[in-house]
Each structure stands twice: as C-alpha cells, then as structure tokens.
Design a protein around this motif. Structure first.
Motif, PDB file in Angstrom:
ATOM      1  N   LYS A 161       0.882  -1.175   0.000  1.00  0.00           N
ATOM      2  CA  LYS A 161       0.000   0.000   0.000  1.00  0.00           C
ATOM      3  C   LYS A 161       0.916   1.220   0.000  1.00  0.00           C
ATOM      4  O   LYS A 161       1.721   1.404   0.907  1.00  0.00           O
TER       5      LYS A 161
ATOM      6  N   TYR B 167      -2.965  10.354  -3.787  1.00  0.00           N
ATOM      7  CA  TYR B 167      -3.487   9.041  -4.168  1.00  0.00           C
ATOM      8  C   TYR B 167      -2.991   7.947  -3.226  1.00  0.00           C
ATOM      9  O   TYR B 167      -1.975   8.072  -2.556  1.00  0.00           O
ATOM     10  N   GLU B 168      -3.793   6.860  -3.198  1.00  0.00           N
ATOM     11  CA  GLU B 168      -3.439   5.634  -2.478  1.00  0.00           C
ATOM     12  C   GLU B 168      -3.550   4.494  -3.490  1.00  0.00           C
ATOM     13  O   GLU B 168      -4.522   4.408  -4.227  1.00  0.00           O
ATOM     14  N   ILE B 169      -2.560   3.627  -3.504  1.00  0.00           N
ATOM     15  CA  ILE B 169      -2.589   2.506  -4.433  1.00  0.00           C
ATOM     16  C   ILE B 169      -2.190   1.230  -3.698  1.00  0.00           C
ATOM     17  O   ILE B 169      -1.256   1.226  -2.898  1.00  0.00           O
TER      18      ILE B 169
ATOM     19  N   PHE C 156      -3.763  -4.068  -9.358  1.00  0.00           N
ATOM     20  CA  PHE C 156      -3.626  -2.864  -8.528  1.00  0.00           C
ATOM     21  C   PHE C 156      -4.961  -2.151  -8.411  1.00  0.00           C
ATOM     22  O   PHE C 156      -5.835  -2.282  -9.276  1.00  0.00           O
TER      23      PHE C 156
ATOM     24  N   LEU D 265      -6.574   1.763  -7.297  1.00  0.00           N
ATOM     25  CA  LEU D 265      -6.155   3.159  -7.147  1.00  0.00           C
ATOM     26  C   LEU D 265      -7.297   4.044  -6.664  1.00  0.00           C
ATOM     27  O   LEU D 265      -8.363   4.099  -7.287  1.00  0.00           O
TER      28      LEU D 265
ATOM     29  N   ILE E 225       1.938   7.833 -11.633  1.00  0.00           N
ATOM     30  CA  ILE E 225       2.304   6.424 -11.496  1.00  0.00           C
ATOM     31  C   ILE E 225       2.712   5.913 -12.872  1.00  0.00           C
ATOM     32  O   ILE E 225       1.960   6.054 -13.852  1.00  0.00           O
TER      33      ILE E 225
ATOM     34  N   THR F 173      -2.498  11.621 -11.788  1.00  0.00           N
ATOM     35  CA  THR F 173      -3.584  11.715 -10.816  1.00  0.00           C
ATOM     36  C   THR F 173      -3.919  13.152 -10.459  1.00  0.00           C
ATOM     37  O   THR F 173      -4.794  13.391  -9.631  1.00  0.00           O
TER      38      THR F 173
END
Length: 525
Positions: A319, A325-327, A350, A352, A443, A525
């Motif tokens: 994580k 953003y969080e992926i 993945f 996102l 990303i 993003t």
C-alpha cells in the motif's frame, strides 16, 4: 484429459489431513447411515452464567418474518423454510447463521421463538447441520442468550448437543477459516457450559491455526481483506469472552490480544482513507464489520494497541500513500497452496484511489455458486493485470478450485519502486514482469513479456461505476485524470459488471489494451 490434469494439479497441493478426513468422514457417515445411526442432538447440560460486553451489531436482517440477506429479501408467510435454496446455498447458509439474533433492537421473545422454530425443523435441515453454519450459529445463540439473560433448559440441551456434534465433525478436510470458526465456536461452547474437554480442543485449534493462518505482517493467509475482518471480529469476541469470564485461567488471552494487534495493524494499513477495503480476492462490501467498527470494538475492550505492520513480507500486498493518491499492489502468490479457494488469478493487480475516492478498482465478487459469473470474477481478465492469449495466470475452476498457479520468481523494490516477475505463463514459455514507479501525482507502469512463441497480450483497467471514461488517440481520460499509453497495438473501451455486493451488479467501464512485448502507461492523478 485436460480436466483430469486440472484435478491432479489441484489435489497435489492438498495436505494429507484434508485427504484423510475427507475419506474418513465420507466412509464414517455412510456406515452410520447403513446402521441407521441417529444423531443425539439433545444432551442435558446446565449452562454457566456469562458476562459479555456489547459486540458489533449486525445490520437489520430480520423483520416480521422477512429476511434481507445478501441483497435478496424473502418473506415466509408461515413457518420458516431453513433450507430455502432459491437464492443459492450462500443465502441459505446465512439464514442458518442466525446473525439476525444480534441485530440492533432484536426482541428477546421473538429471538427465542425463532430458535424454537429452528430446533423443531432440525432433523430435516441438512444445511443447518453442516459444521460451518453450526459454528456461527453456536456463537450467535450464546451471544444472544447472554445479552438477553435467557435461561432455557430446552435450548441449552440442543445447544450443547450441537456443540458436541461440531466437536465430532471438525472441518479438517477444509482447514483455513472453516477450522478457525469451528475453534471459535468450541471456545464459546466451553465457556457457556464450563466444559474442559471442549476448552482443550478449542485451545489446540486456535493456537495451532492462528500461528499458521496469521502471517508475520498481520494478514490472514487466505489474503481476503473481507475474511480478515471477519476473523478479527471473531478474535475480538473471544477476547471479550475470556476477559469477562475467568473460567479457564485466561490462558489464551495474551495470545489472542497479540494476534488481534497484528491483524489490526494490517487491516488499518490496507484500508483506504474513506473506509473502504480493497476488494482483493473474495472480498465485497457490507458483509464484514468495517475497519472503523473493529478498531472501536477493540478500544472498548482495551485492546487498542495496533502492532506495527510491514506490507507485505508474506501477504504480498503493498500500500503506497502519496500526496493525493493511495494505491494497493499485489505482488504475492495466490494464497496458501492447500487452500486457495478464495484466491483469484490476479497477480500484479492494482487498485487506485485518488483524493479519497475509488477510480481504478477490483471487480469484486457477487456469487459463490458455480457459474460463468463466478468463473469470470476469479479470472485474470477481471483484474487490472495482463492476460496472454486466452490463458489464465492461475488455473481457477469450479467455485473454489485452483490448478497450476502463478508464483513470484523475482522481486526488487524500494519506497517508490516495485519490479516483479511471475511464472504463471511458463506452460506456454512466457514470463511477465511488471514495474511500478510511484511519483507525486504520477504512477508509471511498465509491462514486459518474454516468450518463446509470440501471443497477443491484453492489459485490463477496470474503473469504478461513477467514473466516466473516454479514449482519444493514446490517452484514456477518466474524469479529470488521464492515462497516457505507449507501445500498444490497440485500445478498446468496454463494459463489465462491478459487484456492488453479493447478487448486486452495476455496469462500469473497462479499458483493454492490446500489445505484444512491452507496454508503458503513465497515470496522472
């Protein structure tokens, strides 16, 4: 021949216990049927007074003889059909769990009436006598009877008979979360009836299985965030039971608190800032308690200390949190070799979230029955990864079976970089390497396929139903964000069914990128 090899590849990973107990139970039950053996479902036993702090109430399931379960409603006009199968076996299982006894506002007399009605029909209820629903029902009945201060010799006699029946039918042929639930139920039964024999078996199962099933990073080894939450809830209930009832010297308490701390650390890290869990493997919303509810419950039990977690030495999940953003990235194996039934063909998948909202997501699960829907939701093409030709990374089949499976054979990473290779396509002479670069608001994803004979490759990106998607040349626009793609043959937009819950599908956009050897994507993003 293909089906035979698929079965052989599945069986070869099983533990000897699973094979032995499957055969043992099969022959034992056949002999009992031939001899006309009748189960003794009532054993007179006086229950002990218990004290329990309030647990986590389930959502309202039952009202006026109507059950709302897994997004299907059924109203029974007269007596309840405890083997109602029109909505599938999982729905019927949930009916037999008796979670509804512990919904907010459940009346004591009504709950008692439903228990009596169930007992009267038990001899014709094969589903209700299976060990898994029996385990959950034992826990739910004890929690309900304790909360409502109900003392009933008839119910206690049946409940003790069910607990002894479970003790003789433990799910060693399945192992995993099933055997854990058996152990949790035996522990509740041991305390409710002050039974040393049940306690010793419960203690043996819980110590052995939790040592095996909870990985060093705190994840449950079946790698489903939803099942992780369910099992953590059960462990917290056991801590509640032991802390408030000193019948067996609190021997398990420290072990369970330590285990709960590791699990809370993992799920707290994996949960997105809006409270969602990533729908990895067999996971869906509105089945398990939320992470917030679990942490609040732990706080009420004074078990709040969350152990630090490192994602993910064993579970294979990462994580990454950046400014907006969080992926979550999956660079692990499919799950425990001997029980991968809740695993999917999703290596290098993945998910996102941007500014706390879901954009690129997993499709989730909406059914456990054998069906084209179940097969699709476990397949490679249902995840944000790469499929070579028509081959699966891992050979998923039936509802919970896996033949040959992808394995990570190389991995390199640091704080802002992951590169890994899996061998799921080695049977066609191919290896898939995926590299992630995590920058601020950007990303980069690079795929490389090495193979002896060329195949067409497909990279899938699944979007949340609320996200609008448009393609212009080599750019995919999703709301105000974009993905720039290079080294591709074609980009196509389609529709897929997002599982918004069990038995609940919503149309959403999917992008399919066709390429040969290499693919480059930049997600802004």
């Amino acid at each position: 021949m293909k089906k035979i090899f698929l079965i052989l590849y599945t069986i070869k990973y099983l533990k000897w216990q699973q094979i032995y107990f499957r055969c043992y139970y099969l022959f034992r039950n056949k002999i009992k049927n031939i001899l006309g053996f009748k189960r003794n479902l009532f054993i007179r036993k006086e229950s002990a007074p218990l004290t329990l702090q309030p647990s986590i109430s389930c959502q309202q399931i039952y009202q006026n003889n109507e059950f709302a379960v897994l997004n299907f409603k059924k109203k029974f006009n007269n007596l309840i059909d405890w083997q109602f199968m029109e909505y599938g076996k999982l729905w019927c299982y949930n009916l037999n769990y008796f979670d509804f006894l512990n919904q907010y506002g459940m009346d004591a007399d009504m709950g008692k009436k439903l228990i009596y009605e169930f007992i009267k029909k038990i001899h014709e209820n094969k589903i209700g006598l299976e060990p898994y629903p029996t385990s959950l029902r034992i826990i739910n009945w004890i929690k309900f009877l304790t909360a409502k201060k109900i003392k009933d010799e008839f119910i206690d006699g049946f409940l003790y008979g069910q607990t002894k029946f479970l003790r003789n039918n433990l799910e060693y042929h399945l192992l995993g979360n099933h055997l854990l639930e058996n152990g949790f139920a035996l522990l509740f039964g041991a305390y409710y009836f002050k039974d040393q024999h049940l306690y010793r078996k419960a203690k043996e199962i819980l110590i052995t299985e939790l040592h095996e099933q909870i990985l060093s990073d705190g994840a449950h080894f079946e790698l489903s965030p939803m099942y992780h939450q369910i099992i953590l809830h059960r462990i917290l209930d056991c801590i509640n039971l032991i802390k408030n009832n000193a019948y067996f010297n609190n021997e398990l308490l420290h072990f369970l608190i330590e285990t709960a701390g590791k699990m809370m650390g993992w799920i707290n890290t994996m949960t997105f800032t809006n409270g969602d869990i990533p729908l990895l493997n067999d996971s869906i919303f509105d089945v398990a308690p939320t992470t917030k509810q679990l942490l609040s419950y732990a706080d009420r039990l004074n078990v709040w200390k969350v152990a630090p977690t490192v994602l993910c030495n064993e579970s294979g999940y990462r994580k990454i949190d950046k400014s907006n953003y969080e992926i979550v990235v999956d660079i692990g194996n499919i799950g425990p070799d001997y029980i991968p039934g809740h695993g999917h063909s999703d290596t290098f998948n993945f998910i996102l979230y941007i500014d706390g909202k879901p954009f690129i997501i997993d499709t989730g699960v909406s059914a456990y029955e054998i069906s084209t829907e179940r097969q699709y939701q476990r397949s490679t093409s249902a995840h944000n990864t790469v499929q070579i030709g028509s081959y699966e990374q891992s050979e998923i089949w039936a509802s919970f079976r896996v033949g040959r499976r992808a394995r990570i054979i190389d991995k390199e990473e640091n704080e802002n970089f992951i590169c890994a290779t899996h061998d799921g396509y080695k049977r066609i002479g191919a290896l898939h390497t995926r590299k992630f670069d995590f920058l601020d608001r950007l990303i980069r994803i690079t795929d490389n396929i090495k193979y002896k004979s060329k195949h067409t490759c497909y990279a899938y990106i699944h979007f949340h139903p609320d996200v609008s998607v448009m393609i212009e040349d080599n750019t995919v626009f999703f709301d105000s964000k974009k993905i720039i793609i290079s080294d591709y043959d074609a980009i196509r937009k389609g529709k897929y069914d997002f599982a918004a819950g069990f038995n609940k599908l919503v149309k959403a956009a999917v992008i399919v990128i066709i390429f040969r050897n290499n693919l480059h994507m930049e997600i802004a993003t």
